[in-house]
Design a protein around this motif. Structure first.
Motif, short mmCIF file in Angstrom:
data_model
loop_
_atom_site.label_atom_id
_atom_site.label_comp_id
_atom_site.label_asym_id
_atom_site.label_seq_id
_atom_site.Cartn_x
_atom_site.Cartn_y
_atom_site.Cartn_z
N GLU A 60 66.10 18.46 22.44
CA GLU A 60 65.88 18.83 23.57
C GLU A 60 66.74 19.27 24.52
O GLU A 60 67.47 19.87 24.92
CB GLU A 60 65.16 17.54 24.12
N LYS A 61 68.13 17.51 24.41
CA LYS A 61 69.41 18.31 24.93
C LYS A 61 70.12 19.29 24.19
O LYS A 61 70.69 19.99 24.99
CB LYS A 61 70.64 16.74 24.33
N PHE A 62 70.20 20.09 22.88
CA PHE A 62 70.55 21.24 22.12
C PHE A 62 69.94 21.72 23.32
O PHE A 62 70.31 22.92 23.69
CB PHE A 62 70.39 21.73 21.09
N LYS A 63 68.30 22.10 23.90
CA LYS A 63 68.25 23.27 24.04
C LYS A 63 68.40 23.33 25.45
O LYS A 63 68.38 24.49 26.18
CB LYS A 63 66.67 23.27 24.09
N GLN A 64 68.21 22.01 26.59
CA GLN A 64 68.48 22.21 27.72
C GLN A 64 70.30 22.40 27.58
O GLN A 64 70.37 23.56 28.63
CB GLN A 64 69.02 20.36 28.51
N GLY A 65 71.01 22.24 26.96
CA GLY A 65 72.23 22.75 27.07
C GLY A 65 72.81 24.09 26.48
O GLY A 65 73.46 24.88 27.43
N LEU A 66 71.54 24.31 25.94
CA LEU A 66 71.73 25.82 25.24
C LEU A 66 72.02 27.12 26.53
O LEU A 66 72.13 27.98 27.51
CB LEU A 66 70.96 26.35 24.41
N LYS A 67 70.55 26.46 27.56
CA LYS A 67 69.84 26.71 28.27
C LYS A 67 70.96 26.97 29.50
O LYS A 67 71.25 28.05 30.72
CB LYS A 67 68.43 26.62 29.07
N GLU A 68 71.64 26.54 29.93
CA GLU A 68 72.75 26.18 30.87
C GLU A 68 73.92 27.04 30.15
O GLU A 68 74.26 27.93 31.31
CB GLU A 68 73.35 25.30 30.99
N HIS A 69 74.17 26.79 29.33
CA HIS A 69 75.63 28.33 28.60
C HIS A 69 74.42 29.71 29.07
O HIS A 69 75.30 30.30 29.18
CB HIS A 69 75.32 28.07 27.67
N GLN A 70 73.32 30.05 28.78
CA GLN A 70 72.50 31.07 28.87
C GLN A 70 72.58 31.99 29.92
O GLN A 70 72.63 32.76 30.90
CB GLN A 70 71.58 31.81 28.47
N GLN A 71 73.28 30.18 31.70
CA GLN A 71 72.77 30.87 32.35
C GLN A 71 74.20 30.89 33.29
O GLN A 71 74.85 31.33 34.60
CB GLN A 71 72.08 29.46 33.25
N GLY A 72 74.90 30.91 32.26
CA GLY A 72 76.11 31.62 33.02
C GLY A 72 77.28 29.81 33.23
O GLY A 72 77.98 29.61 34.36
N LYS A 73 76.11 28.75 32.84
CA LYS A 73 77.08 27.35 33.85
C LYS A 73 77.89 26.88 32.93
O LYS A 73 78.20 25.63 33.45
CB LYS A 73 75.73 26.73 34.17
N THR A 74 78.57 26.27 31.63
CA THR A 74 78.91 26.28 30.85
C THR A 74 80.03 26.81 29.93
O THR A 74 79.91 28.50 30.19
CB THR A 74 78.63 25.33 29.89
N ASP A 75 81.45 27.21 29.93
CA ASP A 75 82.01 27.30 29.12
C ASP A 75 81.71 27.78 27.16
O ASP A 75 81.39 26.66 27.80
CB ASP A 75 83.76 27.63 29.26
N TYR A 76 82.62 29.03 26.51
CA TYR A 76 82.44 28.20 25.43
C TYR A 76 82.89 26.91 24.68
O TYR A 76 81.83 26.24 23.77
CB TYR A 76 82.85 29.93 24.77
#
Length: 129
Positions: A72-88
């Motif tokens: 669940e934490k991974f899916k949330q982090g992935l969603k944020e990354h896909q929205q451009g909220k985190t860098d690589y």
């Protein structure tokens, strides 16, 4: 066949997960048929026709992959990354903390599948075209 330099040039246009679909289109044009990204050191193995394979060097200091998966934490982090909220780099660290060992992209099916250390599929996504 394609080179790591060509792939790196395409990857240089990626600023966040929001740029991922365009990157996939670019490397598919180069002849990449699939690739694996390994979270522990950030290296990737790229595959092409006729059993062609080339690998990138390690991309960062070693990360320890958690033994327990927090899907669940991974899916949330992935969603944020896909929205451009985190860098690589932030995304890679989050993957390691959540127990993601690698992901595999298949160009034919346009899928990206994330795996844990035991090789279990944690999440499979369709890549937007």
């Amino acid at each position: 066949m394609f080179t790591i330099e060509q792939i790196e040039a395409a990857h240089s246009n990626v600023k966040s997960g929001a740029d991922f679909p365009a990157y996939i289109r670019d490397i598919k044009k180069l002849g990449v048929t699939a690739y694996d990204v390994f979270v522990a050191d950030g290296h990737s193995d790229y595959y092409g026709d006729n059993h062609y394979k080339t690998s990138s060097p390690s991309a960062h200091e070693p990360l320890t992959i958690a033994d327990l998966v927090d899907a669940e934490k991974f899916k949330q982090g992935l969603k944020e990354h896909q929205q451009g909220k985190t860098d690589y780099p932030t995304f890679m660290t989050m993957c390691a903390m959540c127990g993601i060992e690698k992901w595999t992209v298949l160009m034919d099916s346009m899928t990206c599948t994330y795996y844990d250390k035991a090789g279990n599929e944690i999440l499979a996504e369709q890549i937007p075209q």
